[in-house]
Scaffold this motif. Structure first.
Motif, mmCIF file in Angstrom:
data_model
loop_
_atom_site.group_PDB
_atom_site.id
_atom_site.type_symbol
_atom_site.label_atom_id
_atom_site.label_comp_id
_atom_site.label_asym_id
_atom_site.label_seq_id
_atom_site.Cartn_x
_atom_site.Cartn_y
_atom_site.Cartn_z
ATOM 1 N N PRO A 120 0.808 -1.226 0.000
ATOM 2 C CA PRO A 120 0.000 0.000 0.000
ATOM 3 C C PRO A 120 0.840 1.275 0.000
ATOM 4 N N TRP A 121 1.934 1.289 0.779
ATOM 5 C CA TRP A 121 2.748 2.491 0.838
ATOM 6 C C TRP A 121 3.416 2.766 -0.502
ATOM 7 N N THR A 122 3.916 1.714 -1.147
ATOM 8 C CA THR A 122 4.548 1.897 -2.444
ATOM 9 C C THR A 122 3.529 2.345 -3.492
ATOM 10 N N THR A 123 2.347 1.759 -3.442
ATOM 11 C CA THR A 123 1.285 2.146 -4.368
ATOM 12 C C THR A 123 0.959 3.619 -4.231
ATOM 13 N N ASP A 124 0.822 4.089 -2.989
ATOM 14 C CA ASP A 124 0.509 5.494 -2.771
ATOM 15 C C ASP A 124 1.626 6.401 -3.283
ATOM 16 N N ARG A 125 2.861 5.962 -3.121
ATOM 17 C CA ARG A 125 3.995 6.757 -3.593
ATOM 18 C C ARG A 125 3.934 6.929 -5.110
ATOM 19 N N PHE A 126 3.613 5.840 -5.820
ATOM 20 C CA PHE A 126 3.480 5.922 -7.273
ATOM 21 C C PHE A 126 2.313 6.820 -7.666
ATOM 22 N N GLU A 133 -2.270 16.534 -8.569
ATOM 23 C CA GLU A 133 -2.134 16.891 -7.159
ATOM 24 C C GLU A 133 -3.487 16.831 -6.463
ATOM 25 N N GLY A 134 -3.492 16.232 -5.280
ATOM 26 C CA GLY A 134 -4.705 16.189 -4.483
ATOM 27 C C GLY A 134 -5.486 14.908 -4.600
ATOM 28 N N VAL A 135 -5.164 14.047 -5.598
ATOM 29 C CA VAL A 135 -5.931 12.823 -5.770
ATOM 30 C C VAL A 135 -5.342 11.686 -4.963
ATOM 31 N N ALA A 136 -4.029 11.592 -4.866
ATOM 32 C CA ALA A 136 -3.391 10.500 -4.144
ATOM 33 C C ALA A 136 -3.495 10.701 -2.645
ATOM 34 N N THR A 137 -3.376 9.603 -1.914
ATOM 35 C CA THR A 137 -3.500 9.671 -0.463
ATOM 36 C C THR A 137 -2.241 10.233 0.174
ATOM 37 N N GLU A 138 -2.415 10.949 1.279
ATOM 38 C CA GLU A 138 -1.293 11.455 2.060
ATOM 39 C C GLU A 138 -0.851 10.432 3.091
ATOM 40 N N TRP A 139 -1.786 9.616 3.564
ATOM 41 C CA TRP A 139 -1.497 8.619 4.602
ATOM 42 C C TRP A 139 -2.478 7.478 4.465
ATOM 43 N N ARG A 140 -2.028 6.284 4.787
ATOM 44 C CA ARG A 140 -2.899 5.113 4.783
ATOM 45 C C ARG A 140 -2.546 4.252 5.990
ATOM 46 N N ASP A 141 -3.548 3.706 6.673
ATOM 47 C CA ASP A 141 -3.279 2.855 7.831
ATOM 48 C C ASP A 141 -2.628 1.561 7.361
ATOM 49 N N PRO A 142 -1.943 0.824 8.265
ATOM 50 C CA PRO A 142 -1.204 -0.367 7.842
ATOM 51 C C PRO A 142 -2.048 -1.423 7.143
ATOM 52 N N SER A 143 -3.342 -1.496 7.449
ATOM 53 C CA SER A 143 -4.189 -2.491 6.805
ATOM 54 C C SER A 143 -4.613 -2.056 5.407
ATOM 55 N N GLY A 144 -4.397 -0.790 5.081
ATOM 56 C CA GLY A 144 -4.817 -0.273 3.793
ATOM 57 C C GLY A 144 -6.296 0.049 3.721
ATOM 58 N N SER A 145 -6.992 0.046 4.872
ATOM 59 C CA SER A 145 -8.445 0.226 4.870
ATOM 60 C C SER A 145 -8.875 1.682 4.864
ATOM 61 N N ALA A 147 -7.766 5.830 4.354
ATOM 62 C CA ALA A 147 -6.796 6.734 3.748
ATOM 63 C C ALA A 147 -7.134 8.172 4.104
ATOM 64 N N VAL A 148 -6.103 8.999 4.179
ATOM 65 C CA VAL A 148 -6.269 10.446 4.368
ATOM 66 C C VAL A 148 -5.710 11.128 3.127
ATOM 67 N N LEU A 149 -6.467 12.035 2.554
ATOM 68 C CA LEU A 149 -6.032 12.702 1.347
ATOM 69 C C LEU A 149 -6.584 14.122 1.273
ATOM 70 N N ARG A 150 -5.921 14.948 0.495
ATOM 71 C CA ARG A 150 -6.440 16.283 0.210
ATOM 72 C C ARG A 150 -7.532 16.134 -0.832
ATOM 73 N N LEU A 151 -8.694 16.706 -0.552
ATOM 74 C CA LEU A 151 -9.855 16.535 -1.413
ATOM 75 C C LEU A 151 -9.904 17.618 -2.482
ATOM 76 N N ILE A 199 -9.471 14.868 4.034
ATOM 77 C CA ILE A 199 -10.527 13.971 4.485
ATOM 78 C C ILE A 199 -9.970 12.605 4.844
ATOM 79 N N ALA A 200 -10.735 11.875 5.651
ATOM 80 C CA ALA A 200 -10.475 10.461 5.918
ATOM 81 C C ALA A 200 -11.581 9.676 5.238
ATOM 82 N N ALA A 201 -11.186 8.615 4.523
ATOM 83 C CA ALA A 201 -12.170 7.842 3.767
ATOM 84 C C ALA A 201 -11.750 6.390 3.694
#
Length: 221
Positions: A120-126, A133-145, A147-151, A199-201
């Motif tokens: 998940p972390w590598t996916t978000d980096r890509f 800008e603004g579509v990818a997540t800024e943070w994701r919990d370890p389970s990948g369930s 995500a926090v992102l700029r909306l 947002i968190a989603a």
């Protein structure tokens, strides 16, 4: 401080070099002695051949005085067992394990061992590099369930309440960056021009949420 690293792959070797540059002492453990060739010529820490969950091997690596332990081999099971031994047997305060399986990462996180879910972390980096800008997540919990992102939002949302935005999109507004300052919004907080709304989603809902936010809000009676 003294840090023990289990696994001398590309990540382990890079981490060892970075820690040494920060003037920490480092011991690297790997069951394959050939793996230590990945370490830079400038590395002057300790190399210990053996399994990272073997107590004698860890003792030789200085686990008794270590303040941090990183398990970054290519095996989930080895990483988590080693991390648990470091935490539970030797009482190391700062322990982290690299986990490829996000479902396992969630379980181990509940056991009190911080994990890095590699996929998940590598996916978000890509995604940060590939998408606008603004579509990818800024943070994701370890389970990948979660995500926090700029909306990314349509300008028509300016003047709307946070409550209305959350209702329309189904997300939870985590915070707003306003004039360089972080704001924890209330339901009646009004979106202002130039606000950066984070947002968190739930994963799997982000595409629908962003699509809704990029349309003007529907008029209510």
């Amino acid at each position: 401080m003294h840090v023990v690293i289990m696994g001398c792959g590309r990540v382990g070797a890079s981490l060892a070099a970075a820690l040494q540059r920060l003037e920490h002492t480092v011991a690297v453990v790997d069951k394959n002695g050939e793996a230590f060739h990945r370490l830079s010529k400038q590395f002057h820490g300790q190399c210990v051949t053996g399994n990272g969950f073997d107590r004698d091997v860890l003792t030789e690596a200085g686990i008794g005085r270590a303040e941090a332990f990183a398990a970054v081999s290519n095996g989930d099971n080895s990483n988590i067992v080693s991390a648990r031994v470091a935490r539970e047997t030797f009482g190391v305060d700062h322990v982290v394990a690299r986990i490829y399986d996000p479902k396992r990462a969630e379980v181990y996180q509940r056991l009190g061992i911080p994990t890095v879910a590699t996929v998940p972390w590598t996916t978000d980096r890509f995604l940060r590099m590939l998408l606008p800008e603004g579509v990818a997540t800024e943070w994701r919990d370890p389970s990948g369930s979660v995500a926090v992102l700029r909306l990314p939002m349509h300008e028509g949302w300016v003047g709307s309440r946070i409550r209305d935005l959350e209702t329309a999109t189904g997300c939870r507004v985590a915070f707003i960056m306003r004039f360089g300052n972080g704001v924890l919004p209330k339901p009646d907080t009004v979106v202002q021009a130039d606000d950066a709304v984070y947002i968190a989603a739930l994963s799997g809902t982000i595409t629908e949420i962003t699509a809704t936010a990029q349309r003007p809000p529907e008029e209510t009676e």
